[in-house]
Design a protein around this motif. Structure first.
Motif, short mmCIF file in Angstrom:
data_model
loop_
_atom_site.label_atom_id
_atom_site.label_comp_id
_atom_site.label_asym_id
_atom_site.label_seq_id
_atom_site.Cartn_x
_atom_site.Cartn_y
_atom_site.Cartn_z
N GLY B 186 0.84 -1.20 0.00
CA GLY B 186 0.00 0.00 0.00
C GLY B 186 0.86 1.23 0.00
N ASP B 187 0.45 2.29 -0.72
CA ASP B 187 1.29 3.49 -0.72
C ASP B 187 0.80 4.53 0.28
N LYS B 188 -0.42 4.33 0.84
CA LYS B 188 -0.89 5.25 1.86
C LYS B 188 -0.93 4.51 3.20
N LYS B 189 -0.19 5.02 4.16
CA LYS B 189 -0.17 4.40 5.49
C LYS B 189 -0.32 5.46 6.57
N TYR B 190 -0.81 5.03 7.72
CA TYR B 190 -1.01 5.98 8.83
C TYR B 190 -0.26 5.53 10.08
N VAL B 191 0.23 6.50 10.84
CA VAL B 191 0.68 6.21 12.20
C VAL B 191 -0.28 6.92 13.17
N ILE B 192 -0.59 6.24 14.24
CA ILE B 192 -1.57 6.78 15.18
C ILE B 192 -1.00 6.73 16.59
N CYS B 193 -1.28 7.78 17.35
CA CYS B 193 -0.87 7.78 18.75
C CYS B 193 -2.12 7.61 19.61
N ASN B 194 -2.12 6.58 20.42
CA ASN B 194 -3.24 6.32 21.32
C ASN B 194 -3.04 7.12 22.60
N ALA B 195 -3.75 8.23 22.69
CA ALA B 195 -3.67 9.06 23.90
C ALA B 195 -5.03 9.09 24.57
N ASP B 196 -5.75 7.98 24.45
CA ASP B 196 -7.07 7.88 25.07
C ASP B 196 -6.90 7.18 26.41
N ALA B 289 -11.25 -0.20 17.90
CA ALA B 289 -12.33 0.70 18.32
C ALA B 289 -11.89 2.15 18.13
N LEU B 290 -10.62 2.42 18.45
CA LEU B 290 -10.09 3.78 18.31
C LEU B 290 -10.15 4.24 16.85
N MET B 291 -9.79 3.33 15.96
CA MET B 291 -9.82 3.70 14.54
C MET B 291 -11.26 3.93 14.08
N ALA B 292 -12.18 3.10 14.55
CA ALA B 292 -13.59 3.29 14.20
C ALA B 292 -14.04 4.67 14.67
N SER B 293 -13.55 5.07 15.84
CA SER B 293 -13.94 6.36 16.39
C SER B 293 -13.36 7.52 15.56
N ILE B 294 -12.12 7.37 15.11
CA ILE B 294 -11.55 8.42 14.24
C ILE B 294 -12.36 8.53 12.96
N GLU B 295 -12.84 7.38 12.49
CA GLU B 295 -13.63 7.39 11.25
C GLU B 295 -15.03 7.97 11.47
N PHE B 307 -5.46 -7.45 10.79
CA PHE B 307 -4.84 -6.56 11.77
C PHE B 307 -4.70 -5.16 11.19
N PRO B 308 -4.68 -4.15 12.07
CA PRO B 308 -4.53 -2.77 11.59
C PRO B 308 -3.30 -2.59 10.70
N ALA B 309 -2.26 -3.40 10.94
CA ALA B 309 -1.05 -3.26 10.12
C ALA B 309 -1.36 -3.47 8.65
N ASN B 310 -2.38 -4.29 8.36
CA ASN B 310 -2.77 -4.51 6.97
C ASN B 310 -3.99 -3.70 6.57
N LYS B 311 -4.99 -3.69 7.45
CA LYS B 311 -6.22 -2.98 7.14
C LYS B 311 -6.61 -2.20 8.39
N GLY B 312 -6.20 -0.95 8.43
CA GLY B 312 -6.45 -0.15 9.63
C GLY B 312 -7.37 1.00 9.33
N LEU B 313 -6.88 2.19 9.61
CA LEU B 313 -7.69 3.39 9.43
C LEU B 313 -8.08 3.54 7.96
N TRP B 314 -9.37 3.72 7.71
CA TRP B 314 -9.91 3.82 6.36
C TRP B 314 -9.39 2.72 5.43
N GLY B 315 -9.20 1.54 6.04
CA GLY B 315 -8.80 0.37 5.26
C GLY B 315 -7.33 0.35 4.84
N LYS B 316 -6.56 1.35 5.31
CA LYS B 316 -5.15 1.44 4.92
C LYS B 316 -4.27 0.83 6.02
N PRO B 317 -3.07 0.36 5.65
CA PRO B 317 -2.16 -0.16 6.67
C PRO B 317 -1.86 0.93 7.71
#
Lengths: 156, 597
Positions: B186-196, B289-295, B307-317
């Motif tokens: 995938g060419d679009k990937k996200y990093v997320i910080c869990n500060a919840d 759940a956190l990613m669902a909430s961002i969405e 796993f999020p590493a493959n299909k995470g935020l908006w379906g991207k790694p």
């Protein structure tokens, strides 16, 4: 006083505008609308639903899922009593009971004069000062049942 | 640049602010100006020092003197004595709870001297609103090193060498998690910080965000570089307004300095960062759940894989790590993975920040090497139990963790040994309990929390925690039966094994550990209908000592159900049948004649 319906709808539309056609806007929009009106009026939710093309069922689903959102008007001051572990072992239940008794409201209730709303919260993260409550944006620590009403009195 | 002979640091973290540090800060500014010292003494606001119990905290350098519980009234004396005459203000120095020794220097205080600060190294040391102070402490040097002299694979391999594991609770090896995301197509990937940070009793993430926001941002950027991501999200609790404010400011400054944006430091690496405010749901600490909430959806977890590493935020790694994990990364890249791996135990490397709270003298944040014993943390740094009472238990790992007893005091704290004892590292909440804490009440307390926060998606968690709570309510109100303990245990094991996400899988831990280590307390509640800690209101009675009663009648006047009788000649008596055990009489009696039994 809550705003008139047309004004409310107009203001809601303005809040929604930048998020139209973009993903991930639901929660920020709800947060913004709540900041504006103090709660989420049903009419405003219907506007969001129409404008963002989200079925009302889904939107209400989101609004009722998160503890932060409120569908009823709230008091001018929000009292958040911390019910976290550290506060619990240092007596936060007595603080909560005292406020309930004096203000004659239940948890998540609002006083009749709309002065206070009482909300227990899971943890405010100020465990070092337990027991703690937050009134609006200010944190008050090392509370005792005696001290708590005095603190609240300063919020008109 | 102006040169100052002294720096006065005032903590403006949430704890100290609540104790009034803002007015102390203003008063210091005023007094320093009045004395004409403003050209030679700098006044700086910092993030959290960790010793919240002693707040507001004021530290003065170069001496490194720490003053405790400073009030506005103390300000003229501090300026006059310390800054003007160069003498310490003895009465404001930290005093050890046991030996009554005054400690003049910050780093000699036992609370600090045993710490090893990596994630917290800048907290309380720099002004978090000023990026230059972060840079002066080698901030963004790791990013510069990575972007200009390291390949993404090399950054990844340093993190793998370091042995860093997820600090949010799971303890999954960070390097491995990064590798999964790096390898995902995938060419679009996200990093997320869990500060919840939702664990009641934990506030290390809050303090890092408030005290050193750039460390988290730099860590995320290093991760993004290693994994090939160009966009990041910080999902932060709305209950942390100051942390959000600091993050917003930090991101704006980093953008201004060209550290966030397109072509960072004139390289091909681009990065954009957003903040998402959480909306108050504990389950959103779970990554899916956190990613669902961002969405913008309800924050409900979903089964993994994928796993999020493959299909995470908006379906991207996507890669998601906790605040403390991210804050460790710049240190690892700057000093090398093997440096980090030299700290800690065989399988748990580096340090861990614990939020030490409850019935302990020095509450606050401590960062210690993995493998430090609970005794060291509670008694050496924490200064022992409040009012010299007897230690009973320590609850570690929040509502997903467990209660450990005196026999575990010498347990080295690392991921494996805690799990073996039935607790978990969790996010690092460490709540100390003394003999006045009822363990049945504590497990009921946690279950009330997890039951309320269960998202309701899977049956074992939704229904199981509810049934367990009903049994605990029965026991604490004196209606329990011995066979309930067996049912409770069976239910706990079922919920643990069958729930969908971490919330349900760990929710029974407090019940299971208290049943394991404090079974006799449950039995006393059931068999003798007694709560020895006098915490379960249904099992205690309020009584009036006729010898101490001065017949004033205050108790009777305040009793909401009018169950107290007596007059000026006869001592007052509580009618146990009608008493609702609200405790008002005990609170109002001026002669301490009312007592609990």
């Amino acid at each position: 006083m809550s705003p008139k319906k047309p004004e409310m709808e107009e203001r809601t539309k303005q809040i929604v505008a930048p998020w139209k056609g973009r993903h991930g806007g639901t929660i920020p929009v709800l947060q913004e609308v709540q900041k504006e009106f103090g709660y989420l009026p049903e009419d405003a939710l219907m506007v969001i639903s129409r404008e963002m093309k989200i079925p009302p069922s889904e939107l209400f689903g989101v609004a009722t899922f998160y503890a932060q959102f409120h569908l009823k008007p709230r008091g001018r001051h929000i009292i958040r009593v911390c019910r976290g572990t550290a506060c619990h072992v240092r007596g936060s239940l007595a603080i909560l009971d005292k406020i309930k008794k004096v203000l004659q409201i239940e948890e998540n209730g609002t006083t009749e004069d709309l002065r206070y709303t009482l909300e227990p919260v899971a943890c405010l993260g100020a465990c070092g000062l337990a027991p703690v409550m937050m009134v609006d944006e200010e944190t008050h620590g090392r509370l005792t049942p005696d001290k708590v009403m005095e603190t609240l009195g300063s919020y008109e | 640049m102006a040169f100052y002979r002294a720096h006065v640091l005032v903590c403006k973290g949430t704890g100290c602010s609540a104790s009034g540090s803002s007015s102390v800060f203003d008063a210091l500014g005023e007094e320093i100006r009045k004395r004409g010292l403003d050209q030679e003494v700098a006044l700086v606001e910092t993030g959290c020092h960790g010793m919240c119990e002693m707040g507001p905290i004021v530290v003065i350098y170069p001496e490194g003197s720490l003053y405790c519980r400073v009030s506005v009234d103390d300000v003229p004396e501090i300026v006059e004595e310390h800054l003007y005459k160069g003498r310490l203000v003895q009465r404001l120095l930290y005093t050890t709870p046991d030996r009554k020794v005054k400690v003049p220097r910050y780093r000699d205080i036992p609370f600090y001297s045993k710490q090893h600060r990596i994630a917290l190294r800048n907290c309380g040391y720099i002004n978090p609103d000023n990026i230059e102070e972060y840079i002066a402490r080698d901030g963004y040097a790791a990013l510069a090193k990575a972007l200009t002299s390291m390949k993404p694979e090399e950054v990844l391999s340093e993190v793998k060498t370091s042995g860093l594991r997820g600090r949010g609770g799971g303890g999954f090896p960070t390097g491995l998690k990064w590798e999964f995301c790096r390898k995902a197509p995938g060419d679009k990937k996200y990093v997320i910080c869990n500060a919840d940070e939702g664990d009641p009793g934990a506030f290390m993430d809050r303090s890092i965000l408030e005290g050193d926001p750039h460390a988290v941002i730099e860590g995320m950027m290093l991760g993004a570089y290693a994994m090939g991501a160009d966009e990041g999200y910080i999902y932060c609790r709305a209950e942390y307004p100051l942390a959000i404010k600091r993050l917003v400011g930090a991101i704006a400054q980093a953008e201004e300095f060209g550290l966030i944006g397109d072509n960072v430091m004139d390289t091909d690496f681009s990065f954009h960062l957003h903040i998402k405010e959480g909306a108050g749901a504990f389950v959103c600490g779970e990554e899916t759940a956190l990613m669902a909430s961002i969405e913008g959806e309800r924050g409900m977890p979903r089964p993994r894989p994928p796993f999020p590493a493959n299909k995470g935020l908006w379906g991207k790694p996507s890669n998601i790590n906790n605040v403390e994990t991210w804050a460790n990364v710049p240190n690892i890249i700057r000093n090398g993975g093997s440096w980090f791996a030299s700290i800690g135990t065989e399988k748990s490397k580096g340090t861990k920040v614990f939020a030490l709270t409850g019935k302990v003298n020095n509450t606050g944040l401590v960062e210690v090497p993995m493998g430090t014993t609970i005794r060291d943390i509670v008694f050496d740094m924490g200064g022992g139990i409040l009012k010299d009472r007897k230690f009973k238990a320590v609850q570690i790992g929040g509502p997903s963790g467990g209660c450990l007893t005196e026999e575990h005091l010498d347990l080295p704290v690392d991921y494996e040994s805690l799990t073996a004892a039935g607790a978990i590292m969790g996010s690092g909440g460490l709540v100390v309990m003394d003999e006045d804490t009822c363990m049945v009440d504590v497990s009921k307390f946690f279950l009330e929390f997890t039951q309320r926060e269960s998202c309701g998606k899977c049956v074992p968690c939704r229904e199981g925690t509810k049934q367990m709570l009903l049994i605990l309510e029965k026991i604490t109100s004196g209606k329990g039966r011995m066979e309930d303990l067996k049912i409770l245990e069976d239910l706990a094991v079922m919920v643990k094994e069958m729930s969908l996400c971490g919330l349900g899988q760990t929710a029974p831990n407090p019940v299971l550990t208290t049943l394991r280590y404090f079974r006799d307390e449950y039995e006393t509640h059931i068999r003798d209908k007694k709560c020895l800690a006098k915490a379960c209101s249904a099992l205690i009675s309020y009584l009036i000592d006729p010898d101490k009663c001065k017949k004033c009648g205050l108790c009777a006047k305040n009793c909401p159900v009018k169950c107290i009788s007596g007059d000026r000649n006869t001592p007052y008596v509580i009618d146990q049948e009608k008493c609702i055990k609200c405790g008002t009489c005990l609170e109002v009696c001026p002669f301490q004649a009312v007592f609990k039994e």
